[in-house]
Each structure stands twice: as C-alpha cells, then as structure tokens.
Design an enzyme around this catalytic site. Structure first.
Site, PDB file in Angstrom:
ATOM      1  CE  LYS A 293      -1.779   1.448   4.182  1.00 45.26           C
ATOM      2  NZ  LYS A 293      -1.376   2.434   4.305  1.00 45.26           N
ATOM      3  CG  ASN A 294       2.989   2.134   3.530  1.00 46.98           C
ATOM      4  OD1 ASN A 294       1.293   3.436   3.781  1.00 46.98           O
ATOM      5  ND2 ASN A 294       3.406   2.126   4.634  1.00 46.98           N
TER       6      ASN A 294
ATOM      7  CB  CYS B 193      -3.407   6.360  11.550  1.00 47.65           C
ATOM      8  SG  CYS B 193      -3.859   4.555  10.921  1.00 47.65           S
TER       9      CYS B 193
ATOM     10  NE  ARG C  21       0.923  10.030  10.768  1.00 44.93           N
ATOM     11  CZ  ARG C  21       0.303   9.559   9.937  1.00 44.93           C
ATOM     12  NH1 ARG C  21       1.025   7.911   9.621  1.00 44.93           N
ATOM     13  NH2 ARG C  21      -0.809   9.127   9.853  1.00 44.93           N
TER      14      ARG C  21
ATOM     15  CG  ASP D 237       3.646   1.269   8.446  1.00 45.45           C
ATOM     16  OD1 ASP D 237       3.856   2.049  10.141  1.00 45.45           O
ATOM     17  OD2 ASP D 237       3.987   1.911   7.821  1.00 45.45           O
TER      18      ASP D 237
ATOM     19  NE  ARG E 113      -6.385   3.818   6.526  1.00 44.84           N
ATOM     20  CZ  ARG E 113      -5.491   5.091   7.272  1.00 44.84           C
ATOM     21  NH1 ARG E 113      -5.112   5.004   8.039  1.00 44.84           N
ATOM     22  NH2 ARG E 113      -4.145   5.963   6.675  1.00 44.84           N
TER      23      ARG E 113
END
Length: 427
Positions: free
Chosen positions: A22-23, A120, A125, A310, A402
C-alpha cells in the site's frame, strides 16, 4: 459497523500470498499527475486507501481503470485530462497520503490547493517538511482556510534540499516534483525505504533522471516531460512482517509467497533473536516457531533500514507472550502506543514510560472485546486474539481495511478461527 471475531489457540500453517505494498502503491498512483500518457501499475492491493486515492485522482480529472486477472490486480491511470488542482477536505481527511498529489500538481500544472491531511491519529506528522522543501524549489505556498495553496506559474527550479529529519512522504513528494523541475535537485537525508526505491524506479521508467537510488542522497535532473510506463508494485514488507509474527505468536509455520528476506531484514533479525526461524525459499520466506519458546527482545523503531515503526505494535503483541521482559521504544511517532490499553485488557503486562514500553511476558492472553485505534494497532490486536484463550471481538475494523488485503480470508486458509461479522450478527 463490522467487527471481527477470533477464537484463539490454533497454530497457523499454510501459505500466504503477500500483496503489493500500500505504501508503495499510493505514491506510484500519484505519478499519473506528472504525465499525459498512461501509467500501468501491476500488483496493486485492493484496499480502502487505494480506493480513496483513486477517488482523489478522478476528482482531479484523471482516468483510472481497474484490470483483474487470476494473478493480480492492475490499475491503468491516465492524467491527460487533469483539469482540477484542488484536493478537497472530504477526501484528504481520510488518508494522509493524499498530500502526495501536491508535488506532482505544482510541478506539471503550476498550482495546487490541497487540504491539510488526516489519516491515523498516531502523532502530529506535520507537512511542513513538504512545504519548506517545495518552497526551496521556487513554489509560493500559503496556508489558507485549512488548505495548502501552492503556485509556481513559471515552473519549479532545482535546488539542494537538506531534510532536517528523515521523512518518507516529503522525499516522495519532492522526488516527483523535482522530476519536472528545471536543473538539478539534490535531496540530502532522503528516506531510503523500499517504497522510495520503488517510486524512483517507476519515475525512471517514465523518463526521469535520478541517481543515488537506495541511498540517502538523491540527485534528480529535471526533464521537460515524462511519459508512460508499466511498473509492478513491490511486495508489502509490513504485511509480510505481520504474518511472520502471526506464525510466531501461534507457534505455527507459514510460507510467505512473493517476498524476499532483504525487505524485512531488520524485523527478521529481531524475530531470530526471539527464537523464530526465517529462511528463504524459491517462492519467498518460510517462518516457523514450532516447539520453540519465544524469548523477549528489545526493539527500537528507526528509519529504514532500522526496525519499522509500522511493525512496532505487532512486535509488542508478540512480546506479550515471550519468556522474560522486552523494551519496545518508539522514535518515529509520539502517539503510537494506543494499542497498549487494549492489549492489557487481554491480560498483557505492559508499562509505558514516555517513548518506551516495558513488556513482561505472560503465560497466556485471554480473549476480550477490544477497540482498534489505528491501522497497525488494529492488526496487533488480531495477533493477540490468535494466541488468546477464548473469543476476541475487534471493533472498528475499518482501520484494517485500509492496509490489509483479505486478512480474514488469508488467516482462515491457514487454520485461524476468525470471521468478519456484520454489526447485527455481532450483537
């Protein structure tokens, strides 16, 4: 709202196909804004975040077509018709990665209006690194009514940009913007994650000139235009690490298909210290903890190639069942221990001291109703549920949607007693 029920105590055995990352896929999708030709992405996971990015690109005027076959899911993206440079709050609030359209829009269209992002709630961030770096390339930027309003009517100009701290998103945004800037851009203290390398290779396939790929110094010589390309999304190292820990916490063994050891080297090293065997096979990785005790190990999250933030929550869940104590230290995000109270409800012994958590292994976890607070925290509770006695009910499973493709199906196929419940059935 859906829930997940897990009845723990079953060792996992079987094969799991690791999805595309995904990233990596999200910034790769944004590259279509840099060209008027087709970009084809293969091995794209079917996730809520991918759907959100698709809607955002369509909002800008891009065309996105999905192609499915027995082996993979592909996206055909065409940014030739982009006619709207606003990324609205209603879409951006769902996912922080939406800010990745900022650099490409300013670089190719000379302007962008992008809502300040959501996602999230694991820390502030801030996007100031993105903004300051784009300003160094000549963009004029102001924050107005909750939006980043950027313009560069005469185009961007290459510059030397030294990031004060490593930022994956800022590196991605600047790499895409610099690909169309005049002259050379040097990114110092750039992120080195595999997803960054994947984006760089895709951009090179589109005609970008980038050297230093894989290092913390990237040199990008801007070109007048970029073309289309076909690119395969790299395997999801976070998903692979998560399922490796699932095998470990249940005392089982799994074959993880389509991933290589190098992608999860830091996590694999910590797992090996904990007593988990990981070896490469022709198809991927074999992970096993059959008939071995788990040992407590200390872990500190760091930018790649260090231990990934993560995987911190998942590692903590694993350590709750290990012999002895372990110290988990989080250095990337300040609010990333929100899973601790939920793990404690299941019988875990965890004490948080600032940025560190002392985990003392317990003989058993016990199933309980728990609440997901963010994407990785939610899957850590799934891991704990797989090892716990009795039933665990996980609420707010939209977080899982997600970032984990077909999680319940993949685990069920390997012997887990796990099911997704519609809200009425869960009551």
């Amino acid at each position: 709202m859906d829930r997940i029920r897990i009845r723990g105590g079953r060792p996992l055995r079987g094969q799991i196909q690791i999805s595309g990352a995904k990233n990596a896929a999200l910034p790769l999708m944004a590259t279509c804004l840099l060209t008027d030709q087709e970009v084809r992405l293969d091995n794209v996971p079917d996730l809520a975040d991918i759907s959100t990015m698709t809607h955002l690109l369509v909002q800008h005027g891009a065309e996105v077509t999905t192609k499915l076959n027995a082996k993979q899911r592909s996206l055909i993206l065409n940014g030739a018709g982009v006619n709207d440079t606003t990324a609205p709050y209603d879409l951006v609030r769902k996912m922080r990665a939406s800010v990745l359209v900022l650099g490409p829009l300013v670089a190719r269209h000379g302007q962008a209006r992008v809502s300040l992002p959501g996602g999230c709630a694991i820390g502030t961030r801030p996007v100031d690194l993105h903004i300051k770096a784009l300003q160094q390339l000549g963009a004029e930027i102001e924050l107005k009514d909750g939006y980043i309003v950027a313009s560069a009517p005469k185009g961007l100009t290459g510059a030397e940009v030294a990031f004060p701290k490593v930022s994956v998103g800022a590196t991605e945004n600047l790499m895409m913007a610099a690909a169309l800037a005049k002259g050379e851009t040097v990114l110092i203290n750039a992120a080195r994650e595999p997803e960054i390398t994947d984006l760089a290779h895709c951009l090179v396939g589109m005609g970008a000139q980038i050297t230093g790929i894989g290092s913390n110094t990237l040199r990008i010589t801007g070109v007048e235009r970029l073309g289309g390309t076909t690119h395969r999304v790299v395997a999801d190292r976070i998903e692979a690490g998560t399922y490796a820990m699932a095998a470990a916490i249940t005392g089982g063994e799994l074959d993880l298909i389509g991933v290589h050891h190098d992608l999860i080297a830091a996590a694999a090293s910590s797992l090996a210290q904990a007593g988990v065997e990981i070896r490469e096979t022709e198809q991927g990785l074999h992970v096993s903890r059959a008939n071995r005790p788990l040992n407590g190990v200390d872990v500190m999250t760091e930018p790649y190639p260090g231990f990934p933030t993560d995987l911190q929550a998942q590692m903590m869940a694993l350590m709750t069942t290990a012999d002895g104590a372990s110290m988990i230290t989080e250095t990337i995000f300040e609010n990333r221990f929100m899973h601790v109270p939920e793990l404690t409800r299941m019988g875990a012994s965890i004490n948080v001291h600032g940025a560190s958590a002392m985990v003392r292994g317990v003989k058993k976890l016990t199933g309980a109703p728990v609440m997901a607070t963010d994407l990785r925290a939610s899957v850590s509770l799934v891991l704990a549920g797989l090892a716990a006695e009795g039933d665990t009910i996980l609420n707010r499973v939209y977080h899982l949607d997600r970032g984990y493709e077909k999680l319940t199906q993949k685990l069920s196929a390997c012997g887990a007693e796990i099911e997704r419940l519609q809200d009425a059935a869960a009551e």
